[in-house]
Design a protein around this motif. Structure first.
Motif, PDB file in Angstrom:
ATOM      1  N   LEU A   1       0.849  -1.187   0.000  1.00 37.81           N
ATOM      2  CA  LEU A   1       0.000   0.000   0.000  1.00 37.81           C
ATOM      3  C   LEU A   1       0.886   1.238   0.000  1.00 37.81           C
ATOM      4  O   LEU A   1       1.758   1.376   0.851  1.00 37.81           O
ATOM      5  CB  LEU A   1      -0.892  -0.004   1.245  1.00 37.81           C
ATOM      6  N   TYR A   2       0.687   2.118  -0.974  1.00 32.22           N
ATOM      7  CA  TYR A   2       1.409   3.383  -1.038  1.00 32.22           C
ATOM      8  C   TYR A   2       0.428   4.467  -0.599  1.00 32.22           C
ATOM      9  O   TYR A   2      -0.598   4.672  -1.243  1.00 32.22           O
ATOM     10  CB  TYR A   2       1.893   3.658  -2.458  1.00 32.22           C
ATOM     11  N   LEU A   3       0.767   5.134   0.484  1.00 33.06           N
ATOM     12  CA  LEU A   3      -0.120   6.126   1.074  1.00 33.06           C
ATOM     13  C   LEU A   3       0.536   7.496   1.010  1.00 33.06           C
ATOM     14  O   LEU A   3       1.577   7.733   1.647  1.00 33.06           O
ATOM     15  CB  LEU A   3      -0.419   5.744   2.528  1.00 33.06           C
ATOM     16  N   LEU A   4      -0.045   8.383   0.224  1.00 32.89           N
ATOM     17  CA  LEU A   4       0.443   9.754   0.120  1.00 32.89           C
ATOM     18  C   LEU A   4      -0.014  10.499   1.364  1.00 32.89           C
ATOM     19  O   LEU A   4      -1.198  10.793   1.523  1.00 32.89           O
ATOM     20  CB  LEU A   4      -0.102  10.408  -1.157  1.00 32.89           C
ATOM     21  N   ALA A   5       0.945  10.787   2.273  1.00 36.80           N
ATOM     22  CA  ALA A   5       0.610  11.409   3.555  1.00 36.80           C
ATOM     23  C   ALA A   5       0.675  12.929   3.493  1.00 36.80           C
ATOM     24  O   ALA A   5      -0.036  13.619   4.228  1.00 36.80           O
ATOM     25  CB  ALA A   5       1.548  10.897   4.647  1.00 36.80           C
ATOM     26  N   SER A   6       1.529  13.478   2.615  1.00 37.44           N
ATOM     27  CA  SER A   6       1.583  14.932   2.443  1.00 37.44           C
ATOM     28  C   SER A   6       2.050  15.246   1.022  1.00 37.44           C
ATOM     29  O   SER A   6       2.712  14.438   0.383  1.00 37.44           O
ATOM     30  CB  SER A   6       2.538  15.568   3.468  1.00 37.44           C
ATOM     31  N   GLY A   7       1.659  16.418   0.540  1.00 37.72           N
ATOM     32  CA  GLY A   7       2.059  16.850  -0.798  1.00 37.72           C
ATOM     33  C   GLY A   7       1.051  16.477  -1.868  1.00 37.72           C
ATOM     34  O   GLY A   7      -0.098  16.131  -1.570  1.00 37.72           O
ATOM     35  N   SER A   8       1.496  16.555  -3.123  1.00 35.67           N
ATOM     36  CA  SER A   8       0.628  16.181  -4.239  1.00 35.67           C
ATOM     37  C   SER A   8       1.467  15.522  -5.333  1.00 35.67           C
ATOM     38  O   SER A   8       2.670  15.758  -5.435  1.00 35.67           O
ATOM     39  CB  SER A   8      -0.117  17.393  -4.806  1.00 35.67           C
ATOM     40  N   VAL A   9       0.796  14.693  -6.139  1.00 35.57           N
ATOM     41  CA  VAL A   9       1.464  13.913  -7.183  1.00 35.57           C
ATOM     42  C   VAL A   9       0.665  13.964  -8.474  1.00 35.57           C
ATOM     43  O   VAL A   9      -0.512  14.308  -8.478  1.00 35.57           O
ATOM     44  CB  VAL A   9       1.646  12.431  -6.767  1.00 35.57           C
ATOM     45  N   ARG A  10       1.344  13.604  -9.547  1.00 36.92           N
ATOM     46  CA  ARG A  10       0.709  13.464 -10.855  1.00 36.92           C
ATOM     47  C   ARG A  10       0.909  12.025 -11.292  1.00 36.92           C
ATOM     48  O   ARG A  10       2.019  11.500 -11.279  1.00 36.92           O
ATOM     49  CB  ARG A  10       1.357  14.402 -11.863  1.00 36.92           C
ATOM     50  N   ALA A  11      -0.185  11.368 -11.651  1.00 36.23           N
ATOM     51  CA  ALA A  11      -0.128  10.001 -12.174  1.00 36.23           C
ATOM     52  C   ALA A  11      -0.338  10.077 -13.673  1.00 36.23           C
ATOM     53  O   ALA A  11      -1.317  10.668 -14.134  1.00 36.23           O
ATOM     54  CB  ALA A  11      -1.199   9.133 -11.528  1.00 36.23           C
ATOM     55  N   GLY A  12       0.595   9.517 -14.432  1.00 42.57           N
ATOM     56  CA  GLY A  12       0.490   9.600 -15.883  1.00 42.57           C
ATOM     57  C   GLY A  12       1.079   8.393 -16.576  1.00 42.57           C
ATOM     58  O   GLY A  12       1.842   7.629 -15.991  1.00 42.57           O
ATOM     59  N   MET A  13       0.705   8.238 -17.822  1.00 46.04           N
ATOM     60  CA  MET A  13       1.215   7.143 -18.658  1.00 46.04           C
ATOM     61  C   MET A  13       2.038   7.741 -19.783  1.00 46.04           C
ATOM     62  O   MET A  13       1.776   8.860 -20.214  1.00 46.04           O
ATOM     63  CB  MET A  13       0.058   6.335 -19.258  1.00 46.04           C
ATOM     64  N   ILE A  14       2.989   6.952 -20.248  1.00 45.86           N
ATOM     65  CA  ILE A  14       3.800   7.366 -21.395  1.00 45.86           C
ATOM     66  C   ILE A  14       3.981   6.155 -22.297  1.00 45.86           C
ATOM     67  O   ILE A  14       4.190   5.049 -21.806  1.00 45.86           O
ATOM     68  CB  ILE A  14       5.145   7.973 -20.929  1.00 45.86           C
ATOM     69  N   ASN A  15       3.844   6.366 -23.612  1.00 45.69           N
ATOM     70  CA  ASN A  15       4.016   5.227 -24.522  1.00 45.69           C
ATOM     71  C   ASN A  15       5.436   5.210 -25.080  1.00 45.69           C
ATOM     72  O   ASN A  15       6.251   6.086 -24.771  1.00 45.69           O
ATOM     73  CB  ASN A  15       2.945   5.221 -25.620  1.00 45.69           C
ATOM     74  N   ASP A  16       5.727   4.231 -25.927  1.00 43.28           N
ATOM     75  CA  ASP A  16       7.076   4.061 -26.481  1.00 43.28           C
ATOM     76  C   ASP A  16       7.524   5.250 -27.322  1.00 43.28           C
ATOM     77  O   ASP A  16       8.718   5.478 -27.483  1.00 43.28           O
ATOM     78  CB  ASP A  16       7.147   2.777 -27.331  1.00 43.28           C
ATOM     79  N   GLU A  17       6.576   5.990 -27.870  1.00 38.68           N
ATOM     80  CA  GLU A  17       6.919   7.148 -28.703  1.00 38.68           C
ATOM     81  C   GLU A  17       7.055   8.424 -27.882  1.00 38.68           C
ATOM     82  O   GLU A  17       7.277   9.499 -28.427  1.00 38.68           O
ATOM     83  CB  GLU A  17       5.849   7.338 -29.786  1.00 38.68           C
ATOM     84  N   GLY A  18       6.877   8.326 -26.566  1.00 33.64           N
ATOM     85  CA  GLY A  18       7.023   9.497 -25.699  1.00 33.64           C
ATOM     86  C   GLY A  18       5.750  10.291 -25.495  1.00 33.64           C
ATOM     87  O   GLY A  18       5.759  11.335 -24.852  1.00 33.64           O
ATOM     88  N   LYS A  19       4.628   9.816 -26.023  1.00 33.66           N
ATOM     89  CA  LYS A  19       3.350  10.515 -25.836  1.00 33.66           C
ATOM     90  C   LYS A  19       2.892  10.314 -24.393  1.00 33.66           C
ATOM     91  O   LYS A  19       2.865   9.196 -23.891  1.00 33.66           O
ATOM     92  CB  LYS A  19       2.310   9.959 -26.805  1.00 33.66           C
TER      93      LYS A  19
END
Length: 196
Positions: free
Chosen positions: A50-68
């Motif tokens: 379990l990963y629990l973000l206790a403080s701060g903020s994050v960005r969750a994103g995907m990237i493909n092989d072409e860098g998109k």
């Protein structure tokens, strides 16, 4: 870090603060700190707990092989990261998680988490509700990308955010190039659906 805020999120709702402290600070858990731009986890890494973000903020994103790149979600603490993948058969992170501002993240081993849920049935019930809610969120997100064209996605984005401050960020969020976004914006202005 404010522990009372953690008691408001699943799976900790209804727990006592001393139970949460015992859960978070027991061995072999760890607390890690990250600076803006640091990668917390990489897409494809094993989700070992379990990963629990206790403080701060994050960005969750995907990237493909072409860098998109595609921004899936931006999250503020307190929040669970990729909770639906902990017990999956293929339990790999589907996204990169990057710190947007200084963050503290608890990493609780899968076995300890499972053991604690058996001792606290309310925690298990809350966790099941959380992963079910995440499934609903992901279904809606998939629907937006699969069924809506770019102009409709853009209109939907503007319904919630009302203004675009950074075209590159919005392009990442919508999974398109910045020139494609600019073209769609121009068309919507010309059609009178939005104002410049």
């Amino acid at each position: 870090m404010e522990l009372t805020g953690l008691l408001q999120i699943a799976p900790f709702q209804g727990m006592k603060e001393e139970e949460l402290v015992a859960f978070l600070f027991g061995s072999p858990n760890s607390l890690k700190c990250f600076e803006p731009g640091d990668v917390i986890v990489r897409q494809g890494n094993l989700c070992k707990g379990l990963y629990l973000l206790a403080s701060g903020s994050v960005r969750a994103g995907m990237i493909n092989d072409e860098g998109k790149e595609l921004t899936v979600e931006e999250m503020k603490a307190p929040s669970l990261l990729a909770s639906a993948f902990i017990f999956a058969t293929e339990n790999r992170f589907p996204v990169n998680v990057e710190a947007v501002e200084p963050c503290e993240v608890f990493i609780i081993g899968k076995e300890r988490f499972l053991e604690f849920m058996h001792l606290h049935p309310l925690m298990m019930q809350n966790f099941l509700k959380d992963i079910s809610d995440r499934s609903v969120f992901l279904s809606k997100k998939l629907n937006e990308f699969a069924l809506l064209n770019l102009k409709n996605r853009l209109l939907k984005y503007l319904e919630t955010h009302s203004v675009i401050h950074n075209q590159q960020e919005v392009a990442q969020r919508l999974g398109v190039t910045r020139p494609s976004l600019a073209r769609a914006l121009s068309e919507l202005v010309n059609e009178g659906k939005i104002k410049k």
